[in-house]
Design an enzyme around this catalytic site. Structure first.
Site, PDB file in Angstrom:
ATOM      1  N   CYS A  59      -6.088   1.774  -4.927  1.00  0.00           N
ATOM      2  CA  CYS A  59      -7.105   2.645  -4.342  1.00  0.00           C
ATOM      3  C   CYS A  59      -6.515   3.419  -3.157  1.00  0.00           C
ATOM      4  O   CYS A  59      -5.692   4.294  -3.351  1.00  0.00           O
ATOM      5  CB  CYS A  59      -8.348   1.837  -3.969  1.00  0.00           C
ATOM      6  SG  CYS A  59      -9.835   2.852  -3.736  1.00  0.00           S
ATOM      7  N   HIS A 104      -9.581  -1.605  -8.908  1.00  0.00           N
ATOM      8  CA  HIS A 104      -9.206  -2.764  -8.097  1.00  0.00           C
ATOM      9  C   HIS A 104      -8.985  -4.005  -8.959  1.00  0.00           C
ATOM     10  O   HIS A 104      -9.940  -4.732  -9.268  1.00  0.00           O
ATOM     11  CB  HIS A 104     -10.315  -3.070  -7.091  1.00  0.00           C
ATOM     12  CG  HIS A 104     -10.418  -2.095  -5.970  1.00  0.00           C
ATOM     13  ND1 HIS A 104      -9.816  -2.293  -4.747  1.00  0.00           N
ATOM     14  CD2 HIS A 104     -11.061  -0.908  -5.882  1.00  0.00           C
ATOM     15  CE1 HIS A 104     -10.092  -1.277  -3.950  1.00  0.00           C
ATOM     16  NE2 HIS A 104     -10.849  -0.420  -4.613  1.00  0.00           N
ATOM     17  N   GLU A 117      -7.639  -6.770  -7.966  1.00  0.00           N
ATOM     18  CA  GLU A 117      -7.888  -7.959  -7.142  1.00  0.00           C
ATOM     19  C   GLU A 117      -9.364  -8.331  -7.095  1.00  0.00           C
ATOM     20  O   GLU A 117      -9.713  -9.480  -6.792  1.00  0.00           O
ATOM     21  CB  GLU A 117      -7.337  -7.743  -5.721  1.00  0.00           C
ATOM     22  CG  GLU A 117      -8.195  -6.927  -4.768  1.00  0.00           C
ATOM     23  CD  GLU A 117      -8.149  -5.429  -5.012  1.00  0.00           C
ATOM     24  OE1 GLU A 117      -8.734  -4.683  -4.197  1.00  0.00           O
ATOM     25  OE2 GLU A 117      -7.526  -4.991  -6.000  1.00  0.00           O
TER      26      GLU A 117
END
Length: 232
Positions: free
Chosen positions: A86, A203, A205
């Protein structure tokens, strides 16, 4: 395997990455403050999401001048691994480790959602844990995530197989309707020529623990682990 996670004023996803690499995968992980100048002996540098320096000027434009960034550039030039997520992707384009730019979303709105992604290649270490036969789903959260590049750059990315992720429909179709932000060619993530630097707007994660609703992102980090283990 040692991870280093950069932290800028305004970073807000650094702890999420540390949770994945340290708690879920059990790997030594160090937060690296933006004013440091030495990465130490880390194997993988992660430039996390957030709003570095409050996104003043434009996303990543100030972070590129942070004292730590020359060490990140040198790390990449040595063939070591760099992952930008990002805002991290935006920073990597600003510093010149990846081509193109991330600009305001097509409809000028901040997007916070989950989106299907087509994994274009599974023969590179970032994506080797994916099968490629179905879309994966990752969260997105950005206001300036529309990938843009000139025609020549775009052609090189396509010809060299540097596009690793594209926005797609739940059925895996790459269409304009499935493009949440207007990115050229539905691009969601690219790597450099040497394939050791990856930038992506979604994302991984945030989709690595079943407790938060999905684990499609964990395979990306497992792919990095496998590659470094083989290289050693």
């Amino acid at each position: 395997m040692k991870f280093g996670v950069l932290v800028f004023p305004g970073s807000n996803c650094d702890r999420d990455v540390v949770y994945v690499t340290q708690e879920l995968l059990g790997q030594p992980t160090r937060k690296i403050w933006h004013r440091e100048t030495d990465l130490g002996d880390v194997d993988v540098v992660v430039v996390p999401g957030g709003f570095s320096y409050g996104d003043y000027l434009r996303c990543g434009a100030i972070a590129r001048f942070s004292p730590i960034m020359p060490a990140v550039v040198e790390h990449a030039r040595q063939g070591k691994y760099v992952l930008g997520i990002c805002n991290g992707f935006q920073i990597l384009t600003e510093v010149g480790l990846l081509p193109g730019a991330l600009v305001r979303n097509r409809d000028l709105h901040f997007i916070c959602d989950r989106t299907p992604l087509k994994v274009e290649r599974t023969d590179v270490f970032w994506t080797q844990q994916y099968s490629g036969d179905r879309p994966i789903v990752l969260p997105v959260a950005h206001g300036e995530g529309r990938y843009h590049a000139d025609a020549d750059t775009l052609a090189r990315l396509e010809d060299n197989g540097q596009v690793l992720f594209r926005y797609c429909s739940p059925a895996g179709e790459v269409t304009e309707d499935a493009n949440p932000n207007g990115s050229l060619n539905n691009i969601a993530g690219i790597c450099n020529d040497a394939q050791n630097v990856l930038g992506m707007m979604p994302h991984p994660e945030r989709a690595s623990d079943a407790m938060v609703g999905g684990t499609d992102g964990l395979a990306l980090f497992k792919g990095i682990l496998e590659s470094v283990a083989v290289a050693r």
